[in-house]
Design an enzyme around this catalytic site. Structure first.
Site, PDB file in Angstrom:
ATOM      1  N   ARG A  21      54.138  32.658  36.381  1.00 42.15           N
ATOM      2  CA  ARG A  21      53.683  33.553  35.287  1.00 42.15           C
ATOM      3  C   ARG A  21      52.544  32.959  34.469  1.00 42.15           C
ATOM      4  NH1 ARG A  21      59.385  34.409  34.241  1.00 42.15           N
ATOM      5  NH2 ARG A  21      60.093  36.142  35.516  1.00 42.15           N
ATOM      6  N   HIS A  42      26.578  39.086  45.898  1.00 49.16           N
ATOM      7  CA  HIS A  42      26.882  39.769  44.630  1.00 49.16           C
ATOM      8  C   HIS A  42      25.636  39.778  43.728  1.00 49.16           C
ATOM      9  CE1 HIS A  42      28.985  41.144  41.078  1.00 49.16           C
ATOM     10  NE2 HIS A  42      28.532  40.094  40.412  1.00 49.16           N
ATOM     11  N   LYS A  97      26.862  34.795  27.045  1.00 51.06           N
ATOM     12  CA  LYS A  97      28.155  35.308  27.540  1.00 51.06           C
ATOM     13  C   LYS A  97      29.290  34.894  26.607  1.00 51.06           C
ATOM     14  CE  LYS A  97      31.118  36.293  31.327  1.00 51.06           C
ATOM     15  NZ  LYS A  97      31.423  36.380  32.741  1.00 51.06           N
ATOM     16  N   ASN A 116      28.249  44.177  32.332  1.00 55.80           N
ATOM     17  CA  ASN A 116      28.350  44.901  33.594  1.00 55.80           C
ATOM     18  C   ASN A 116      27.038  45.614  33.948  1.00 55.80           C
ATOM     19  OD1 ASN A 116      30.671  46.664  35.400  1.00 55.80           O
ATOM     20  ND2 ASN A 116      31.189  44.627  34.652  1.00 55.80           N
ATOM     21  N   ARG A 142      31.776  43.960  25.585  1.00 59.81           N
ATOM     22  CA  ARG A 142      31.764  43.170  26.822  1.00 59.81           C
ATOM     23  C   ARG A 142      31.259  43.990  28.015  1.00 59.81           C
ATOM     24  NH1 ARG A 142      35.930  38.703  29.348  1.00 59.81           N
ATOM     25  NH2 ARG A 142      34.635  38.360  31.182  1.00 59.81           N
ATOM     26  N   GLU A 168      22.031  37.062  37.757  1.00 65.61           N
ATOM     27  CA  GLU A 168      22.909  37.207  36.577  1.00 65.61           C
ATOM     28  C   GLU A 168      22.237  36.593  35.339  1.00 65.61           C
ATOM     29  OE1 GLU A 168      25.622  39.077  36.752  1.00 65.61           O
ATOM     30  OE2 GLU A 168      26.862  38.586  38.500  1.00 65.61           O
ATOM     31  N   GLU A 193      37.154  43.649  27.204  1.00 65.10           N
ATOM     32  CA  GLU A 193      36.207  44.725  27.495  1.00 65.10           C
ATOM     33  C   GLU A 193      36.605  46.056  26.857  1.00 65.10           C
ATOM     34  OE1 GLU A 193      34.282  44.446  31.477  1.00 65.10           O
ATOM     35  OE2 GLU A 193      34.581  46.610  31.520  1.00 65.10           O
ATOM     36  N   LYS A 253      37.638  36.558  33.409  1.00 64.01           N
ATOM     37  CA  LYS A 253      37.912  37.614  34.392  1.00 64.01           C
ATOM     38  C   LYS A 253      38.226  36.949  35.722  1.00 64.01           C
ATOM     39  CE  LYS A 253      35.423  41.790  32.936  1.00 64.01           C
ATOM     40  NZ  LYS A 253      34.324  42.744  33.260  1.00 64.01           N
ATOM     41  N   HIS A 295      28.356  47.024  42.553  1.00 67.33           N
ATOM     42  CA  HIS A 295      29.685  46.980  43.170  1.00 67.33           C
ATOM     43  C   HIS A 295      29.836  48.097  44.202  1.00 67.33           C
ATOM     44  CE1 HIS A 295      31.945  44.503  39.819  1.00 67.33           C
ATOM     45  NE2 HIS A 295      31.132  43.775  40.554  1.00 67.33           N
ATOM     46  N   HIS A 332      26.133  46.534  37.544  1.00 61.96           N
ATOM     47  CA  HIS A 332      27.318  46.354  38.385  1.00 61.96           C
ATOM     48  C   HIS A 332      27.928  47.660  38.883  1.00 61.96           C
ATOM     49  CE1 HIS A 332      26.952  42.266  36.980  1.00 61.96           C
ATOM     50  NE2 HIS A 332      27.975  41.873  37.712  1.00 61.96           N
TER      51      HIS A 332
HETATM   52  N1  LIG Z   1      34.717  36.478  36.902  1.00 63.84           N
HETATM   53  C1  LIG Z   1      33.497  36.834  36.531  1.00 63.84           C
HETATM   54  O1  LIG Z   1      33.207  37.032  35.349  1.00 63.84           O
HETATM   55  C2  LIG Z   1      32.427  36.967  37.573  1.00 63.84           C
HETATM   56  C3  LIG Z   1      31.080  37.011  37.180  1.00 63.84           C
HETATM   57  C4  LIG Z   1      30.105  37.098  38.172  1.00 63.84           C
HETATM   58  C5  LIG Z   1      30.467  37.112  39.507  1.00 63.84           C
HETATM   59  N2  LIG Z   1      31.775  37.027  39.857  1.00 63.84           N
HETATM   60  C6  LIG Z   1      32.171  36.987  41.258  1.00 63.84           C
HETATM   61  O2  LIG Z   1      31.621  35.802  41.823  1.00 63.84           O
HETATM   62  C7  LIG Z   1      31.483  35.977  43.227  1.00 63.84           C
HETATM   63  C8  LIG Z   1      30.154  35.443  43.690  1.00 63.84           C
HETATM   64  O3  LIG Z   1      30.088  34.075  43.376  1.00 63.84           O
HETATM   65  P1  LIG Z   1      29.007  33.127  44.061  1.00 63.84           P
HETATM   66  O4  LIG Z   1      27.699  33.800  44.080  1.00 63.84           O
HETATM   67  O5  LIG Z   1      29.139  31.825  43.422  1.00 63.84           O
HETATM   68  O6  LIG Z   1      29.470  33.121  45.570  1.00 63.84           O
HETATM   69  P2  LIG Z   1      30.373  32.108  46.423  1.00 63.84           P
HETATM   70  O7  LIG Z   1      31.472  31.571  45.630  1.00 63.84           O
HETATM   71  O8  LIG Z   1      30.709  32.855  47.676  1.00 63.84           O
HETATM   72  O9  LIG Z   1      29.358  30.931  46.766  1.00 63.84           O
HETATM   73  C9  LIG Z   1      28.225  31.217  47.545  1.00 63.84           C
HETATM   74  C10 LIG Z   1      28.098  30.263  48.732  1.00 63.84           C
HETATM   75  O10 LIG Z   1      27.636  29.006  48.255  1.00 63.84           O
HETATM   76  C11 LIG Z   1      28.457  27.951  48.767  1.00 63.84           C
HETATM   77  N3  LIG Z   1      28.407  26.892  47.767  1.00 63.84           N
HETATM   78  C12 LIG Z   1      29.007  26.865  46.568  1.00 63.84           C
HETATM   79  N4  LIG Z   1      28.618  25.789  45.873  1.00 63.84           N
HETATM   80  C13 LIG Z   1      27.794  25.088  46.661  1.00 63.84           C
HETATM   81  C14 LIG Z   1      27.060  23.900  46.509  1.00 63.84           C
HETATM   82  N5  LIG Z   1      27.054  23.238  45.347  1.00 63.84           N
HETATM   83  N6  LIG Z   1      26.297  23.470  47.539  1.00 63.84           N
HETATM   84  C15 LIG Z   1      26.254  24.170  48.696  1.00 63.84           C
HETATM   85  N7  LIG Z   1      26.898  25.320  48.905  1.00 63.84           N
HETATM   86  C16 LIG Z   1      27.665  25.777  47.885  1.00 63.84           C
HETATM   87  C17 LIG Z   1      29.797  28.589  48.975  1.00 63.84           C
HETATM   88  O11 LIG Z   1      30.564  27.880  49.932  1.00 63.84           O
HETATM   89  C18 LIG Z   1      29.406  29.986  49.469  1.00 63.84           C
HETATM   90  O12 LIG Z   1      29.133  29.933  50.850  1.00 63.84           O
HETATM   91  C19 LIG Z   1      31.650  37.458  43.488  1.00 63.84           C
HETATM   92  O13 LIG Z   1      32.906  37.685  44.069  1.00 63.84           O
HETATM   93  C20 LIG Z   1      31.584  38.068  42.121  1.00 63.84           C
HETATM   94  O14 LIG Z   1      32.332  39.257  42.028  1.00 63.84           O
HETATM   95  C21 LIG Z   1      32.751  36.969  38.917  1.00 63.84           C
HETATM   96  O1  LIG Z   2      32.288  38.953  32.534  1.00 65.30           O
HETATM   97  C1  LIG Z   2      32.058  40.175  32.586  1.00 65.30           C
HETATM   98  O2  LIG Z   2      32.591  40.961  31.806  1.00 65.30           O
HETATM   99  C2  LIG Z   2      31.163  40.720  33.613  1.00 65.30           C
HETATM  100  O3  LIG Z   2      31.073  41.919  33.768  1.00 65.30           O
HETATM  101  C3  LIG Z   2      30.380  39.748  34.429  1.00 65.30           C
HETATM  102  C4  LIG Z   2      29.994  40.284  35.791  1.00 65.30           C
HETATM  103  O4  LIG Z   2      28.812  39.585  36.184  1.00 65.30           O
HETATM  104  C5  LIG Z   2      31.030  39.985  36.876  1.00 65.30           C
HETATM  105  O5  LIG Z   2      30.514  40.314  38.138  1.00 65.30           O
HETATM  106  C6  LIG Z   2      32.389  40.602  36.674  1.00 65.30           C
HETATM  107  O6  LIG Z   2      33.312  40.072  37.607  1.00 65.30           O
HETATM  108  C7  LIG Z   2      32.414  42.085  36.854  1.00 65.30           C
HETATM  109  O7  LIG Z   2      33.561  42.555  36.282  1.00 65.30           O
HETATM  110  P1  LIG Z   2      34.265  43.917  36.672  1.00 65.30           P
HETATM  111  O8  LIG Z   2      35.191  44.146  35.527  1.00 65.30           O
HETATM  112  O9  LIG Z   2      33.214  44.972  36.803  1.00 65.30           O
HETATM  113  O10 LIG Z   2      34.966  43.699  37.954  1.00 65.30           O
HETATM  114 ZN   LIG Z   3      28.398  39.911  38.274  1.00 66.49          ZN
END
Ligand SMILES: NC(=O)c1ccc[n+]([C@@H]2O[C@H](COP(=O)([O-])OP(=O)(O)OC[C@H]3O[C@@H](n4cnc5c(N)ncnc54)[C@H](O)[C@@H]3O)[C@@H](O)[C@H]2O)c1
Ligand SMILES: O=C(O)C(=O)C[C@@H](O)[C@H](O)[C@H](O)COP(=O)(O)O
Ligand SMILES: [Zn+2]
Length: 368
Positions: free
Chosen positions: A122, A267, A228, A246, A242, A186, A238, A144, A253, A249
């Site tokens: 949990r 992404h 951020k 997006n 917040r 981003e 959100e 998130k 998305h 997005h």
């Molecule tokens: N939670 C949030 O607020 C939020 C915000 C933005 C994006 N996201 C999510 O993040 C994801 C995308 O993240 P990403 O772009 O980091 O992609 P990713 O995590 O897939 O990384 C991209 C690639 O780079 C490689 N990599 C990572 N670090 C490395 C390094 N230092 N050297 C060499 N290779 C490396 C990874 O193995 C992968 O192949 C999406 O799923 C998106 O929805 C979430």
């Molecule tokens: O942190 C946030 O809030 C964002 O919207 C950041 C975005 O870049 C990110 O891709 C996030 O995961 C999108 O959120 P979602 O709620 O649309 O899934």
């Molecule tokens: Zn994003």
């Protein structure tokens, strides 16, 4: 030298994002200071091979019992299957409620490990060690966490804030240029939302960052995290402001889901294209001067990112995109919700976007 940016707002336990160099080696001391019973690394196969041993050795040197579980690199790992595999590994290793999950990787690892931490017994604490630009400027901050399903992006998840974020600029040296540009999308988004001067800096003095220049990257990470942190501190879940994060997005998305989350678009690339579309949509509706939409598009394109559907080697159907947009988490009732703009640096939420108007726009944009 490190820069520490607080993330705080009252709705969650405050924490800090540390940006600097050499932080992977310092991870052990940073995590040990949080006093977990043990620390367990979640990473992907690529990152673990490059940086896993540095972090594991640092944790061990700080006296923490540790281990590592890896998932395949790439978006496909944001799945029920990999979530179950990670949780099973945490159980098999006998972690307890005071154990610390350490997310070492890009946004995929951060979102997956964060959700696993939210669910395990949990909820246990986790630390983010983002190794992509995208994860340093965006996904490691704000809590998130999520996985995808074939029905859409990030539809299963939780808000679960990290205890600390360690953004090591040196970790970006091994990042492929496509991934640097993807994170840059981003960064540009943050300027487009609320900081026109930052957006202009990114296209001029800061432009070397998109090619991997560490000094420009460091400034871009710091400014992005400041933006951020302020927004999520005001509105963790959100309820309002917040949603501005997006920008791009709702389109992005939908494109990612239509491509079944394959490698056609990262992404960040989907977000870049989505931001350009959001500005053009705003201009088409008379909400934003056409010159501002052109300014936004020029800045995105200059970084080598896509701005038009024709930049993607795949056809899209307007109705399919609208169905995806209607399933977006921001949508309420029958109307679409979009983040639109009055100008570069001045984004706002429109909860009343008409699907037929959107359909006409998507067809103008080249959708079938
Ligand atoms: N939670 C949030 O607020 C939020 C915000 C933005 C994006 N996201 C999510 O993040 C994801 C995308 O993240 P990403 O772009 O980091 O992609 P990713 O995590 O897939 O990384 C991209 C690639 O780079 C490689 N990599 C990572 N670090 C490395 C390094 N230092 N050297 C060499 N290779 C490396 C990874 O193995 C992968 O192949 C999406 O799923 C998106 O929805 C979430
Ligand atoms: O942190 C946030 O809030 C964002 O919207 C950041 C975005 O870049 C990110 O891709 C996030 O995961 C999108 O959120 P979602 O709620 O649309 O899934
Ligand atoms: Zn994003």
């Amino acid at each position: 030298m490190t820069t520490t940016i607080p993330v705080a707002g009252g709705a969650f336990a405050p924490y800090e994002v540390v940006v600097g160099r050499g932080l992977l080696k310092a991870a052990g001391a940073e995590v040990a200071a949080l006093k977990p019973t043990r620390a367990f690394i979640v990473s992907d196969e690529t990152v673990a091979a490059i940086h896993g041993e540095t972090v594991r050795a640092s944790l061990a040197a700080a006296g923490l019992a540790t281990g590592i579980v890896t998932v395949p690199a790439g978006e496909a790992s944001k799945s029920f299957e990999q979530l179950e595999a990670v949780l099973d590994r945490l159980l098999a290793k006998g972690l307890d409620r005071k154990s610390m999950v350490v997310a070492l990787g890009g946004g995929v690892v951060g979102d997956l490990a964060g959700l696993a931490a939210a669910l395990f017994m949990r909820g246990v604490d986790f630390v983010q060690i983002p190794t992509t630009l995208l994860a340093q400027v965006d996904s490691s901050v704000g809590g998130k966490t999520a996985i995808d399903t074939p029905r859409g992006k990030n539809l299963i998840g939780a808000f679960h804030q990290p205890r600390r974020v360690l953004a090591d600029i040196e970790a970006l040296a091994t990042l492929p240029v496509r991934q640097v540009r993807s994170g840059w999308a981003e960064v540009l988004k943050h300027g487009l939302i609320c900081d026109a001067a930052f957006f202009d800096w990114l296209g001029n003095e800061g432009a070397a960052g998109a090619q991997g220049d560490p000094d420009a990257l460091e400034r871009a990470v710091i400014r992005s995290v400041e933006i951020k942190a302020r927004i999520v501190g005001e509105d963790e879940k959100e309820a309002g402001r917040r949603a501005l994060l997006n920008l791009g997005h709702t389109f992005g998305h939908a494109l990612e889901a239509e491509l079944a989350f394959d490698e056609t678009l990262t992404h960040g690339e989907a977000v870049a294209l989505g931001c350009a579309m959001a500005f053009r949509y705003s201009a088409r509706q008379g909400l934003c001067p056409a010159a501002e939409a052109e300014r936004a598009e020029a800045g995105i394109r200059a970084a080598g990112l896509p701005t038009r559907l024709s930049d993607v080697e795949h056809g899209f159907a307007a109705d399919a995109l609208i169905a995806r947009m209607a399933g977006d988490k921001k949508a309420e009732g029958r109307r679409l919700t979009l983040i639109l703009a009055r100008a570069v640096g001045d984004a706002f939420t429109d909860k009343n976007v008409d699907a037929e108007t959107m359909r006409a726009f998507l067809i103008e944009e080249g959708a079938a």
